[in-house]
Design a protein around this motif. Structure first.
Motif, PDB file in Angstrom:
ATOM      1  N   ARG A  55     -33.098  -7.286  30.778  1.00  0.00           N
ATOM      2  CA  ARG A  55     -32.298  -8.622  30.917  1.00  0.00           C
ATOM      3  C   ARG A  55     -33.407  -9.181  32.035  1.00  0.00           C
ATOM      4  NH1 ARG A  55     -27.471  -8.566  31.457  1.00  0.00           N
ATOM      5  NH2 ARG A  55     -27.553  -8.124  33.303  1.00  0.00           N
ATOM      6  N   LYS A  56     -32.923  -7.921  32.399  1.00  0.00           N
ATOM      7  CA  LYS A  56     -34.420  -8.151  34.320  1.00  0.00           C
ATOM      8  C   LYS A  56     -35.417  -8.400  33.920  1.00  0.00           C
ATOM      9  CE  LYS A  56     -31.015  -6.043  37.864  1.00  0.00           C
ATOM     10  NZ  LYS A  56     -30.593  -5.668  38.487  1.00  0.00           N
ATOM     11  N   PHE A  57     -35.975  -7.129  32.982  1.00  0.00           N
ATOM     12  CA  PHE A  57     -37.480  -7.523  32.808  1.00  0.00           C
ATOM     13  C   PHE A  57     -37.917  -8.950  32.594  1.00  0.00           C
ATOM     14  CE2 PHE A  57     -41.597  -6.564  30.473  1.00  0.00           C
ATOM     15  CZ  PHE A  57     -41.664  -5.390  31.517  1.00  0.00           C
ATOM     16  N   LYS A  58     -37.034  -9.351  31.507  1.00  0.00           N
ATOM     17  CA  LYS A  58     -37.181 -10.742  30.897  1.00  0.00           C
ATOM     18  C   LYS A  58     -37.642 -11.410  32.491  1.00  0.00           C
ATOM     19  CE  LYS A  58     -38.479 -14.343  27.965  1.00  0.00           C
ATOM     20  NZ  LYS A  58     -37.466 -14.444  26.983  1.00  0.00           N
ATOM     21  N   GLU A  59     -36.556 -11.436  33.367  1.00  0.00           N
ATOM     22  CA  GLU A  59     -35.935 -12.271  33.914  1.00  0.00           C
ATOM     23  C   GLU A  59     -37.418 -12.210  34.993  1.00  0.00           C
ATOM     24  OE1 GLU A  59     -32.367 -10.913  35.952  1.00  0.00           O
ATOM     25  OE2 GLU A  59     -31.516 -12.824  34.878  1.00  0.00           O
ATOM     26  N   ILE A  60     -38.163 -11.268  35.361  1.00  0.00           N
ATOM     27  CA  ILE A  60     -39.152 -10.968  36.362  1.00  0.00           C
ATOM     28  C   ILE A  60     -40.488 -11.571  36.135  1.00  0.00           C
ATOM     29  CG2 ILE A  60     -40.214  -8.915  37.733  1.00  0.00           C
ATOM     30  CD1 ILE A  60     -37.782  -9.688  38.996  1.00  0.00           C
ATOM     31  N   TYR A  61     -40.723 -10.814  34.207  1.00  0.00           N
ATOM     32  CA  TYR A  61     -41.931 -11.123  34.099  1.00  0.00           C
ATOM     33  C   TYR A  61     -42.303 -12.172  32.818  1.00  0.00           C
ATOM     34  CZ  TYR A  61     -43.230  -6.342  35.847  1.00  0.00           C
ATOM     35  OH  TYR A  61     -43.227  -5.154  36.093  1.00  0.00           O
ATOM     36  N   GLY A  62     -40.787 -12.625  32.460  1.00  0.00           N
ATOM     37  CA  GLY A  62     -41.357 -13.938  31.276  1.00  0.00           C
ATOM     38  C   GLY A  62     -41.439 -13.789  30.179  1.00  0.00           C
ATOM     39  N   LEU A  63     -41.677 -12.183  29.892  1.00  0.00           N
ATOM     40  CA  LEU A  63     -41.995 -12.055  28.124  1.00  0.00           C
ATOM     41  C   LEU A  63     -40.811 -10.966  28.379  1.00  0.00           C
ATOM     42  CD1 LEU A  63     -45.202  -9.763  28.177  1.00  0.00           C
ATOM     43  CD2 LEU A  63     -44.099 -10.604  30.744  1.00  0.00           C
ATOM     44  N   THR A  64     -40.253 -10.258  27.407  1.00  0.00           N
ATOM     45  CA  THR A  64     -39.336  -9.746  26.869  1.00  0.00           C
ATOM     46  C   THR A  64     -39.978  -8.047  26.974  1.00  0.00           C
ATOM     47  OG1 THR A  64     -39.905  -8.830  24.205  1.00  0.00           O
ATOM     48  CG2 THR A  64     -38.190 -10.208  25.319  1.00  0.00           C
ATOM     49  N   PHE A  65     -39.434  -7.262  27.436  1.00  0.00           N
ATOM     50  CA  PHE A  65     -39.966  -5.562  27.216  1.00  0.00           C
ATOM     51  C   PHE A  65     -40.383  -5.108  26.057  1.00  0.00           C
ATOM     52  CE2 PHE A  65     -39.728  -0.790  27.157  1.00  0.00           C
ATOM     53  CZ  PHE A  65     -40.501  -0.404  27.856  1.00  0.00           C
ATOM     54  N   VAL A  66     -39.834  -5.533  24.813  1.00  0.00           N
ATOM     55  CA  VAL A  66     -40.840  -5.116  24.041  1.00  0.00           C
ATOM     56  C   VAL A  66     -42.146  -5.790  23.835  1.00  0.00           C
ATOM     57  CG1 VAL A  66     -40.721  -5.136  21.301  1.00  0.00           C
ATOM     58  CG2 VAL A  66     -38.925  -3.888  22.459  1.00  0.00           C
TER      59      VAL A  66
END
Length: 354
Positions: A116-127
């Motif tokens: 969730r945090k990854f998506k919030e920061i980068y605008g794309l999913t970790f996958v």
């Protein structure tokens, strides 16, 4: 990748001046170092000819560049939380890794929270990030012309074997017990971004935008089907394809004569054949195609077959829209779909008036 020279020069000037107003507007990829940066990065500035510019960080990743550790371009406009930074470093340590829940636990992370945090920061999913990094490494190697990626590379990564692993997982290590089919891969530049073409001397097997979702799986299915080794290079068929695509994007012609290898079920091939009968400059709905196939209830099946098309533009799945007139989905993205439809209307109009 941005092609407009005026835009590129303006972005380069912003990079030289370390203009913070451009942070998040573009990403500068440095070909000599393999990294991409914000405009305001305080690192030593490269020469203009050594820079590529991208609108999206994911496109820079797919092109084989890694985020700069100095300016941390993926963090804009926020700072990177510790757990997100840990994931980025883990990807750099093992670029070819396909992540599972257990891998998050080994790092001491809660998978859901970290994602969730990854998506919030980068605008794309970790996958998406891990996949783009993995594919970017592999594509970077075939662009360099490596025929068999089996030597140690001076890459600056802690995992030097990551290049070999990523390339092998995506482009394939054929079984020695069976006959090996040799396929050639080459990137083609278009106004809508790079496309990846895979062909041999006789057939075109794949033509997709290089950031299409699911491209990695398409390549995997292709190489498994033919026990193929895919190498970077060129051949007369790809050269012909490049000429015909150039004429197409210049609005001169939509006449393609490339022989296509359609690897699909009988139903899928029947849908793809129908797609090629949709007149240039016009569209059809999924329901229209289902009716032509003799069963109006097969709308969903038609949509699935449309999405399984591996040869963009030449098999014009972009000409299929929803019954209500809305664009509907497209593997290359809605903006590209709209662009292609408008381009083809112009080509058709010019053809009729000439």
């Amino acid at each position: 990748m941005i092609q407009d020279e005026n835009v590129k020069k303006a972005y380069y000037q912003a990079l030289i001046e370390k203009d913070k107003d451009y942070d998040g507007i573009f990403f500068a990829a440095i070909k000599t170092t393999g990294i991409f940066c914000h405009a305001s990065c305080r690192a030593r500035k490269p020469k203009y000819e050594n820079c590529d510019f991208y609108d999206r960080a994911e496109d820079a990743l797919l092109a084989g560049f890694r985020p700069c550790k100095i300016c941390q371009p993926l963090s804009f406009p926020q700072q990177i939380p510790e757990e997100v930074d840990l994931l980025v470093q883990a990807v750099e340590d093992q670029p070819a890794k396909r992540w599972k829940e257990a891998d998050f636990r080994e790092l001491g992370l809660n998978s859901a929270a970290a994602r969730r945090k990854f998506k919030e920061i980068y605008g794309l999913t970790f996958v998406q990030y891990a996949r783009a990094r993995r594919m970017g490494l592999a594509f970077h190697e075939i662009q360099k012309g490596s025929k068999v990626i089996d030597q140690q590379l001076n890459t600056g990564y802690r995992s030097a074997s990551g290049f070999h692993d990523a390339f092998s997982q995506i482009m394939g290590t054929p079984s020695k017990k069976e006959s090996i089919k040799l396929l050639t891969a080459r990137f083609l530049s278009t106004p809508l971004g790079r496309m990846l073409a895979i062909a041999d001397q006789d057939w075109l097997y794949l033509l997709e935008f290089d950031n299409r979702r699911g491209l990695e799986k398409e390549i995997e299915r292709l190489r498994n089907r033919f026990n193929a080794r895919i190498i970077h290079g060129d051949n007369p068929l790809i050269q012909q394809l490049e000429r015909e695509l150039t004429a197409y994007f210049e609005g001169k012609s939509a006449d393609f004569s490339i022989p296509l290898y359609l690897a699909g079920s009988d139903f899928q091939r029947s849908v793809w054949d129908l797609l090629q009968t949709i007149p240039l400059g016009q569209t059809a709905s999924y329901q229209d195609l289902a009716i032509l196939l003799g069963d109006k209830k097969k709308v969903r099946a038609v949509g699935n077959a449309n999405g399984a098309n591996q040869i963009a533009i030449l098999i014009p799945c972009h000409r299929v829209i929803q019954t209500n007139g809305e664009l509907g989905g497209y593997g290359g993205g809605a903006e590209r779909k709209q662009y292609l439809l408008e381009l083809e209307k112009k080509i058709a109009s010019n053809s009729q008036s000439s």
